[in-house]
Scaffold this motif. Structure first.
Motif, mmCIF file in Angstrom:
data_model
loop_
_atom_site.group_PDB
_atom_site.id
_atom_site.type_symbol
_atom_site.label_atom_id
_atom_site.label_comp_id
_atom_site.label_asym_id
_atom_site.label_seq_id
_atom_site.Cartn_x
_atom_site.Cartn_y
_atom_site.Cartn_z
ATOM 1 N N VAL A 1 -8.133 -0.413 6.248
ATOM 2 C CA VAL A 1 -6.979 -1.277 6.481
ATOM 3 C C VAL A 1 -6.308 -0.937 7.806
ATOM 4 O O VAL A 1 -6.202 -1.771 8.704
ATOM 5 C CB VAL A 1 -5.956 -1.157 5.336
ATOM 6 C CG1 VAL A 1 -4.721 -2.010 5.639
ATOM 7 C CG2 VAL A 1 -6.583 -1.580 4.017
ATOM 8 N N THR B 1 -5.741 6.881 0.492
ATOM 9 C CA THR B 1 -5.430 7.369 1.832
ATOM 10 C C THR B 1 -6.216 8.632 2.109
ATOM 11 O O THR B 1 -6.336 9.505 1.242
ATOM 12 C CB THR B 1 -3.926 7.670 1.977
ATOM 13 O OG1 THR B 1 -3.183 6.453 1.794
ATOM 14 C CG2 THR B 1 -3.595 8.244 3.352
ATOM 15 N N PRO C 1 -6.297 1.176 -3.762
ATOM 16 C CA PRO C 1 -6.004 1.721 -2.432
ATOM 17 C C PRO C 1 -6.023 3.248 -2.446
ATOM 18 O O PRO C 1 -5.664 3.873 -3.444
ATOM 19 C CB PRO C 1 -4.600 1.201 -2.137
ATOM 20 C CG PRO C 1 -4.430 0.013 -3.015
ATOM 21 C CD PRO C 1 -5.188 0.341 -4.270
ATOM 22 N N HIS D 1 -5.760 4.456 5.914
ATOM 23 C CA HIS D 1 -5.553 3.710 4.679
ATOM 24 C C HIS D 1 -6.738 2.793 4.373
ATOM 25 O O HIS D 1 -7.256 2.116 5.275
ATOM 26 C CB HIS D 1 -4.275 2.874 4.769
ATOM 27 C CG HIS D 1 -3.049 3.694 5.038
ATOM 28 N ND1 HIS D 1 -2.230 3.485 6.114
ATOM 29 C CD2 HIS D 1 -2.524 4.753 4.374
ATOM 30 C CE1 HIS D 1 -1.236 4.354 6.103
ATOM 31 N NE2 HIS D 1 -1.394 5.139 5.062
ATOM 32 N N TYR D 2 -7.112 2.763 3.116
ATOM 33 C CA TYR D 2 -8.242 1.955 2.648
ATOM 34 C C TYR D 2 -7.816 1.187 1.397
ATOM 35 O O TYR D 2 -6.985 1.655 0.616
ATOM 36 C CB TYR D 2 -9.447 2.833 2.343
ATOM 37 C CG TYR D 2 -9.917 3.647 3.521
ATOM 38 C CD1 TYR D 2 -10.927 3.191 4.360
ATOM 39 C CD2 TYR D 2 -9.337 4.884 3.813
ATOM 40 C CE1 TYR D 2 -11.351 3.931 5.466
ATOM 41 C CE2 TYR D 2 -9.750 5.632 4.913
ATOM 42 C CZ TYR D 2 -10.748 5.153 5.726
ATOM 43 O OH TYR D 2 -11.152 5.901 6.812
ATOM 44 N N ASP D 3 -8.414 0.009 1.184
ATOM 45 C CA ASP D 3 -8.046 -0.808 0.034
ATOM 46 C C ASP D 3 -9.187 -1.767 -0.296
ATOM 47 O O ASP D 3 -9.607 -2.553 0.558
ATOM 48 C CB ASP D 3 -6.766 -1.585 0.341
ATOM 49 C CG ASP D 3 -6.211 -2.322 -0.863
ATOM 50 O OD1 ASP D 3 -6.845 -2.270 -1.934
ATOM 51 O OD2 ASP D 3 -5.144 -2.953 -0.724
ATOM 52 N N THR E 1 -8.966 -3.694 -3.167
ATOM 53 C CA THR E 1 -8.423 -4.543 -4.225
ATOM 54 C C THR E 1 -8.988 -5.950 -4.189
ATOM 55 O O THR E 1 -9.385 -6.504 -5.223
ATOM 56 C CB THR E 1 -6.880 -4.609 -4.115
ATOM 57 O OG1 THR E 1 -6.345 -3.282 -4.167
ATOM 58 C CG2 THR E 1 -6.304 -5.443 -5.252
ATOM 59 N N TYR F 1 -13.531 -1.257 3.568
ATOM 60 C CA TYR F 1 -12.283 -0.989 2.876
ATOM 61 C C TYR F 1 -11.151 -0.586 3.831
ATOM 62 O O TYR F 1 -9.992 -0.503 3.427
ATOM 63 C CB TYR F 1 -12.465 0.137 1.859
ATOM 64 C CG TYR F 1 -13.472 -0.174 0.770
ATOM 65 C CD1 TYR F 1 -13.175 -1.078 -0.242
ATOM 66 C CD2 TYR F 1 -14.718 0.445 0.760
ATOM 67 C CE1 TYR F 1 -14.083 -1.358 -1.244
ATOM 68 C CE2 TYR F 1 -15.639 0.168 -0.240
ATOM 69 C CZ TYR F 1 -15.330 -0.735 -1.237
ATOM 70 O OH TYR F 1 -16.235 -1.016 -2.233
ATOM 71 N N MET G 1 0.838 -1.191 0.000
ATOM 72 C CA MET G 1 0.000 0.000 0.000
ATOM 73 C C MET G 1 0.873 1.241 0.000
ATOM 74 O O MET G 1 1.863 1.316 0.694
ATOM 75 C CB MET G 1 -0.905 0.006 1.236
ATOM 76 C CG MET G 1 -1.788 1.228 1.301
ATOM 77 S SD MET G 1 -2.987 1.057 2.609
ATOM 78 C CE MET G 1 -3.848 -0.347 1.968
#
Length: 294
Positions: free
Chosen positions: A235, A270, A268, A257-259, A261, A233, A1
Motif C-alpha cells: 500500500v 505492517t 492488513p 504497509h500491506y493490505d 482485503t 499487497y 489501515m
C-alpha cells in the motif's frame, strides 16, 4: 489501515538517544539532491535470464510492463517517441533519468511527518521524500537500466509509425550461456564504470547487491536485465521517526504497509524496517540502508 506507534500513540525519539540538532547541522547547506536516488540490488525474485536461450545470436525479447505498484515515473519510460534516430532517443532517456530530482513523496501520509520536535519533523519529512524516490529509482535502474546508459535495445514502431514499446536484445556466449544485455555505452568498459553511476546516488558502503546484476565477458559489460513481479499487497511506506545518528549516517524507522482485503481477504499488516541516508561532506544525501518494499 492500522498504524504501528508507541504506547503513547506518537512517533517520538528519546532525547537521550540522538541529538536531532546535530543531525540538522549535518544536513545544513544541502543544495538539491544531486542525481536520482536509488538502491539497486538483485533480489531473490529477480529472474536473470529469459525463459528460452539458444545459439550464439542475440535473442530478442519484448520487455513486460512493470507491475502496478511501481511508482516509476521517468519521462523516458512513460513517453518514448522513437524516430529514425533511435540513438538520439536513448541518449535523451539517459539524460532525463540521471538529472531527475527528488519530488514530493508518492505515498506520503500525514502521520509520516508527525513529531513532537519540529527539527525532527523536518528530517522525517525529507526522509519520506527520499524513501519514495529511492523506491522508484531502485525499480527503474534495476529493470530499466537503458534509462541510465546506452544498451543493446531496439525501439520498434507499429504500422502507423507509433511507438510499439521497447525490445531488449539479449546475448549469449559462444556456448549458448546467457550473458544479458550488452552495455554499448562508450563510457562503460567495466563494472566499476557502472558503479560510478550507482555511486552518484547511493553511498558505496552499501553497494554489493547492485554489482552482482552485471557481468564482464571478453572485455564487455552485460546487464542482467531480469524481470520480477511486485508485491500486490503493498500500500505505502511511512517514515515514522529518527532511530539513530551514527557519525555521518542518519537512520530512520519505516513502516511498510500491506493490505489484501480487496484482493483475497488478507488482513492488513505492517512490516517495520530501517532506512538511512549518508550525509556527504558537502551536505548532499545519499541513500544508505534500504529495502524495496514491493
Amino acid at each position: 489501515m492500522k498504524r504501528m506507534n508507541n504506547a503513547n500513540g506518537k512517533n517520538t525519539v528519546k532525547r537521550g538517544s540522538i541529538n536531532i540538532a546535530a543531525a540538522m547541522l549535518l544536513t545544513a547547506g544541502i543544495v538539491g539532491a544531486g542525481t536520482a536516488m536509488l538502491l539497486c540490488g538483485c533480489s531473490a525474485n529477480d529472474s536473470a535470464a529469459p525463459a528460452v536461450q539458444s545459439g550464439n545470436a542475440a535473442v530478442v525479447t519484448t520487455v513486460t510492463a512493470a507491475p502496478i505498484v511501481s511508482t516509476h515515473s521517468t519521462a523516458a519510460a512513460e513517453a518514448e517517441e522513437p524516430t529514425a534516430a533511435a540513438e538520439a532517443v536513448q541518449t535523451a532517456a539517459v539524460s532525463n533519468a540521471q538529472s531527475e530530482q527528488p519530488a514530493a513523496a508518492a505515498h506520503t501520509t500525514a502521520s509520516a511527518v508527525k513529531s513532537e520536535d519540529p527539527e525532527e519533523a523536518k528530517l522525517v519529512a525529507k526522509a519520506q521524500e527520499y524513501h519514495s524516490w529511492a523506491c522508484r529509482q531502485y525499480w527503474d535502474m534495476r529493470h530499466d537500466f537503458q534509462n541510465y546508459a546506452k544498451v543493446d535495445v531496439t525501439y520498434p514502431t507499429d504500422e502507423n509509425g507509433q511507438s510499439a514499446g521497447i525490445v531488449l536484445n539479449y546475448s549469449n556466449d559462444e556456448n549458448g550461456g546467457y550473458l544479458g544485455v550488452l552495455v554499448t555505452d562508450p563510457e562503460i568498459k567495466t563494472i566499476d564504470d557502472v558503479m560510478k553511476i550507482y555511486g552518484k546516488t547511493f553511498d558505496s558502503r552499501y553497494d554489493d547487491g547492485f554489482r552482482n546484476c552485471f557481468k564482464e565477458y571478453n572485455g564487455k559489460v552485460y546487464w542482467g536485465a531480469g524481470q520480477r513481479g511486485g508485491n500486490i499487497y503493498y500500500v505505502d511506506s511511512e517514515v515514522t521517526g529518527v532511530k539513530s545518528l551514527n557519525n555521518d549516517e542518519i537512520v530512520f524507522n519505516v513502516d511498510d504497509h500491506y493490505d489484501g482485503t480487496d484482493l483475497d481477504g488478507t488482513a492488513p499488516w505492517t512490516e517495520q524496517r530501517v532506512f538511512s541516508v549518508v550525509v556527504q561532506p558537502n551536505g548532499e544525501w545519499k541513500v544508505g540502508q534500504f529495502t524495496l518494499p514491493y
